[in-house]
Design an enzyme around this catalytic site. Sequence first.
Site, PDB file in Angstrom:
ATOM      1  N   GLY A 101       0.824  -1.208   0.000  1.00 25.37           N
ATOM      2  CA  GLY A 101       0.000   0.000   0.000  1.00 25.37           C
ATOM      3  C   GLY A 101       0.850   1.246   0.000  1.00 25.37           C
ATOM      4  O   GLY A 101       0.343   2.364   0.104  1.00 25.37           O
ATOM      5  N   THR A 102       2.149   1.052  -0.140  1.00 21.09           N
ATOM      6  CA  THR A 102       3.115   2.135   0.051  1.00 21.09           C
ATOM      7  C   THR A 102       3.482   2.850  -1.238  1.00 21.09           C
ATOM      8  O   THR A 102       3.900   4.003  -1.199  1.00 21.09           O
ATOM      9  CB  THR A 102       4.387   1.547   0.655  1.00 21.09           C
ATOM     10  OG1 THR A 102       4.664   0.305  -0.009  1.00 21.09           O
ATOM     11  CG2 THR A 102       4.222   1.272   2.126  1.00 21.09           C
ATOM     12  N   ARG A 111      16.293  11.969  -1.567  1.00 17.49           N
ATOM     13  CA  ARG A 111      15.550  12.250  -2.788  1.00 17.49           C
ATOM     14  C   ARG A 111      14.122  11.735  -2.674  1.00 17.49           C
ATOM     15  O   ARG A 111      13.895  10.624  -2.194  1.00 17.49           O
ATOM     16  CB  ARG A 111      16.227  11.566  -3.983  1.00 17.49           C
ATOM     17  CG  ARG A 111      15.559  11.859  -5.317  1.00 17.49           C
ATOM     18  CD  ARG A 111      16.076  10.971  -6.438  1.00 17.49           C
ATOM     19  NE  ARG A 111      17.504  11.112  -6.656  1.00 17.49           N
ATOM     20  CZ  ARG A 111      18.072  12.107  -7.357  1.00 17.49           C
ATOM     21  NH1 ARG A 111      17.319  13.047  -7.883  1.00 17.49           N
ATOM     22  NH2 ARG A 111      19.379  12.151  -7.503  1.00 17.49           N
ATOM     23  N   ASN A 124       8.628   9.833  -5.470  1.00 19.67           N
ATOM     24  CA  ASN A 124       7.289  10.145  -5.966  1.00 19.67           C
ATOM     25  C   ASN A 124       6.643  11.033  -4.911  1.00 19.67           C
ATOM     26  O   ASN A 124       6.388  10.595  -3.793  1.00 19.67           O
ATOM     27  CB  ASN A 124       6.474   8.856  -6.185  1.00 19.67           C
ATOM     28  CG  ASN A 124       5.041   9.138  -6.645  1.00 19.67           C
ATOM     29  OD1 ASN A 124       4.373  10.067  -6.168  1.00 19.67           O
ATOM     30  ND2 ASN A 124       4.560   8.341  -7.576  1.00 19.67           N
ATOM     31  N   LYS A 139       3.783  12.161  -4.488  1.00 21.99           N
ATOM     32  CA  LYS A 139       2.439  11.817  -4.000  1.00 21.99           C
ATOM     33  C   LYS A 139       2.496  10.656  -3.009  1.00 21.99           C
ATOM     34  O   LYS A 139       1.953  10.744  -1.904  1.00 21.99           O
ATOM     35  CB  LYS A 139       1.521  11.452  -5.177  1.00 21.99           C
ATOM     36  CG  LYS A 139       0.124  11.052  -4.730  1.00 21.99           C
ATOM     37  CD  LYS A 139      -0.755  10.625  -5.892  1.00 21.99           C
ATOM     38  CE  LYS A 139      -1.406  11.836  -6.546  1.00 21.99           C
ATOM     39  NZ  LYS A 139      -2.420  11.438  -7.549  1.00 21.99           N
ATOM     40  N   GLU A 173       8.036   5.307   7.682  1.00 18.64           N
ATOM     41  CA  GLU A 173       7.755   5.351   9.115  1.00 18.64           C
ATOM     42  C   GLU A 173       8.008   6.709   9.752  1.00 18.64           C
ATOM     43  O   GLU A 173       7.555   6.970  10.867  1.00 18.64           O
ATOM     44  CB  GLU A 173       8.620   4.298   9.833  1.00 18.64           C
ATOM     45  CG  GLU A 173       8.279   2.873   9.422  1.00 18.64           C
ATOM     46  CD  GLU A 173       9.380   1.883   9.748  1.00 18.64           C
ATOM     47  OE1 GLU A 173      10.548   2.160   9.394  1.00 18.64           O
ATOM     48  OE2 GLU A 173       9.101   0.849  10.353  1.00 18.64           O
TER      49      GLU A 173
END
Lengths: 736, 320
Positions: free
Chosen positions: A469-470, A615, A618, A620, A692
């Site tokens: 789900g990451t 870096r 993504n 989002k 996390e």
Amino acid sequence: MKDSYDSPDDRNLLDQTRQGVIGQPLDRPEGRLKVAGQAPYAAEYDRPDCAEGVLVGATITKGRVKAINRDAVLGMPGVLAVFSAPEMLRRAAQGGAGEAPMQDVRQVEFPLQPIALVVAETFEQATHAAKALVVEYDDQSSKAVLVPSPGRAEPAKDPTENGDLEGALKDAAHVVDVTYTTPGHASAAMEPHAAIAEWDGDSLTLHGSLQMVKYNVDELADSVGIPSDRVRIVSAYVGGGFGSKLGISHEAVAATIASRQLGRPVRVVMTRQQVFQAVMRRSETVQRIRLGADSDGRLTALGHEAFVSNLPEESFSEPVLQATQFLYGGENRRLTLNISRINRLTAGSVRAPGEAVGMPALESAMDELAVALHLDPVELRKRNVPDQVPGEGTPYSSRKLVEALDAGARAFGWDRRRPLPCQQREGEWWIGMGMASAARVNILAKAEARVTLRGDGTVLVETDQTDIGTGSYAILGQIAAEMLGQPIERTSVHLGDSLFPQGAGSGGSWAASSTGSAVFRACEAIRAELARGLNCAPDDLQLRDGMAWVEGTEPRPVTDLMDGDIARIGRIEPGELMEKVKQATYGAFFCEVAVNAFTGETRVRRMTGAFGFGRVLNAKTARSQCLGGMVWGIGMALTEELQFDHRDGHLTNHDLAEYHVPVHRDIPEMEVLLIEERDAAASPLQAKGVGELGICGAAGAVANAIYNACGVRLRDFPMTPDKLLADLPDPFAGPT
Amino acid sequence: MKAFDYARATDLSDAIGASGCLIAGGTNLLDLMKLEVETPSALVDITRIGLNEIVPEGDGLRIGALVTNAACAADPAVRRGWPLLSRAILAGASPQLRNKATTAGNLCQRTRCSYFMDNRSACNKRQPGSGCAAIGGINRNHAILGTSDACIATYPGDMAVALAALGAQVEIEGPGGTRHIPVADFHRLPGEDPSRDNVLEVGEVITAVLLPAPVEARQIYRKVRDRASYAFALVSVAAVLRMQDGAIAQAKLAFGGVAHKPWIDPRVDSLLVGETPSKALFDKAADLLLEGAEGQGGNDFKIPLARRTLAAVLAEATAE
């Protein structure tokens, strides 16, 4: 190229490449499938003739199964078999075990531990028979240890002792000596643990909901006594794990044994209650924190003594002190972690083990120190950023703590905070602001991935890396598309199948930088091949939208440089940099709460997090990770708590109605700032992990805001109304 | 889940005296069946027998037993005349549940005591005579008023608390005819027999809830809970209160989360009427309300919480 990462790759190649997809806030490629119900999760594979298994939980706290009255349930409609085999797991595996965890379900160590599996034609038949199963025990529950007791604790790791803590505290201008407690937590992933096992001769295929496939293969093979190369695990989509699916658990082995015996596929889906009761918990903690500072607010003394629990012989102990080791100065220090052994389900990894609970306590204690010093809490943190890791002398890699503190404070409007509590009242509500630093260790893990640039110019990425789900599907595709100069639409990513090269797995925030680096290196090998076709150095190769060129020449289709598919496997493993340089991710939380003056209800009104984690691959999916972590922090601060009955040790709140994770209405306006950073010591991508970081300290910001709002300093999470009531000021009195 | 027979009632007469367990929305019953806390051998589905309209009745309103919670909360007449009811319903559950749950089903929902919902535990409500594991156990959510040695469970709902404050009646059809019971008397105190939640007799069916004529009064539903939604009340207060010339002219209060039933105490209502609102008055009201309150350890905080929530509600209801 050596697999191990021993010196920083500071070419920052992903800043030179031309495709422009790296870092972009692209949608997840599998997102549409998921929301349309077309991405199959473990239990959803349609296997012909699949039987249904339901686990049975022990009704005693400790003892041994003497006899199981199988005959009575075997006569019930649809019931096929009852298993209580010595190979079946009584504990779930810890992350990275790679071997069978504690087996033999007949030995009972905690309430509702699985002791048997009932298999029937339908789920309902199996459920009913499982409830009807009569079990005889040799009941030793009276010998069970039900409550963690510091008096019986043993050291969980070697203590850190530097200088003279007591002496420094005595000499300090300001001292804080406080004890914070946090309760047990559940991962509470949306998808419950589930498996379908199916044998073909002596080969096993398991569709499971798992985070680290390469370890899970070994764990499953070892549990049932077959070679690992006879086990295939498919875990293509995982509905959340948060640590609870790092290792195999009860359902996978039970399904495997039942399927072998019955000669047909067997599905075992744990109920929500069983997941809560039997799989894994985060340990409760007791944390004594002592801070000594000089009159300028510089730490001279730092004590963090923590106490956790687990089952006997379990190697995992919640690493509460992990960030305290390196976050702030204070040359005189004592950091100790002690553990007691109790009869509760396995304590293991729950999102951000260590920092999730250690950081809120440390950051609340820092807030108390700021109050004692009459110093702004942000300024206190900035004055205590050490030059090197205290006591070790290790240098830091890139570290954006100060930048995050400043950027977060600016965006949040921290300058509008009133330093003293009980200054702002809106109707029935006290308003307050709090902040906390964020910190989480960064880990590079061994990983492999195969990238294929096909003859038609499309790109295929394959690894057993999972996406829980990451956003693994998204970012691994972006890395490959960027490195090979292809549009993202021409890139496909296949994950979560043990037939593929072994990725790092999802855990410890390491998936993106580790498996991402393996993809990066596979792409580098392909680029080297293409560069040969252009007679240029690989780093001079320019690739974009399927065209290749070197500076000053005419672009040519990349397919012209190829003679069929180019497939390469990229590998990375941790090297000397892991030891030589302290790598971590940093950030800051800012939070505004309202505390009801009458009822003690706390509602978060807005929250800002600023994070530096190398870096951004993504923007989002990274932002979503940060948001999710902050939501966890709100839950930890205000509601989440495993409640065990102290008479028999059973968990009383074992579902999502009674174990209170935040609901939509608890989550207000949330702002996430991603701090620009490159950390070449961390990975060739200059990226670190972010899965996390968003939880690591967040609950402290909420707790500190509660104090700022109403002047009540709670030191026992979660901060529910019952705890606030006693100390709240007279609700009819206005601001002081 | 234990296998069961299923039948669909086509009209009310099928439901009255039916030999199976009635099911409408099933939002509570099905959960309990999965846990095998409830193991009916037959279900009678009453969702196709009508009783799903809200219609005026005299100056009041008749809410059919099978009107969903969502429909009731959104009904313009309810919102106009009895906004307390709408607010209480919306304070409970989630939109998905409110879409399925019905008026009668909501009244009949069972306690969420974790020991009741766990077949391993002693529970006089689930298994009479077995004891009460909540006493001496985890009882943060449990009752402080009207408990017995046999049971300290709460009635968990919100809607009925509002109905009790509004003076609503439950209409019940049985083999012997029709009867009407005030909502405030519908649920029982546990006493010696906590297995019975309410006064419904075997074979009887709730057909409607009847609201009396609306009153021109402030209507407040205040629910204190750990999280902002989807949590049962720690304490809730429903208030219907009218001010006149600076004094309290009318007051009707009901409390949730504190007892085995929506708790009303007419003495408290009487104490308030005719008085000028003040902190001292609110304290006196709380003293009276809570004079018999008893904590069980985990829920001791509900006593000061009820006091403070009552004060907050009265302050709001009497504010100029």
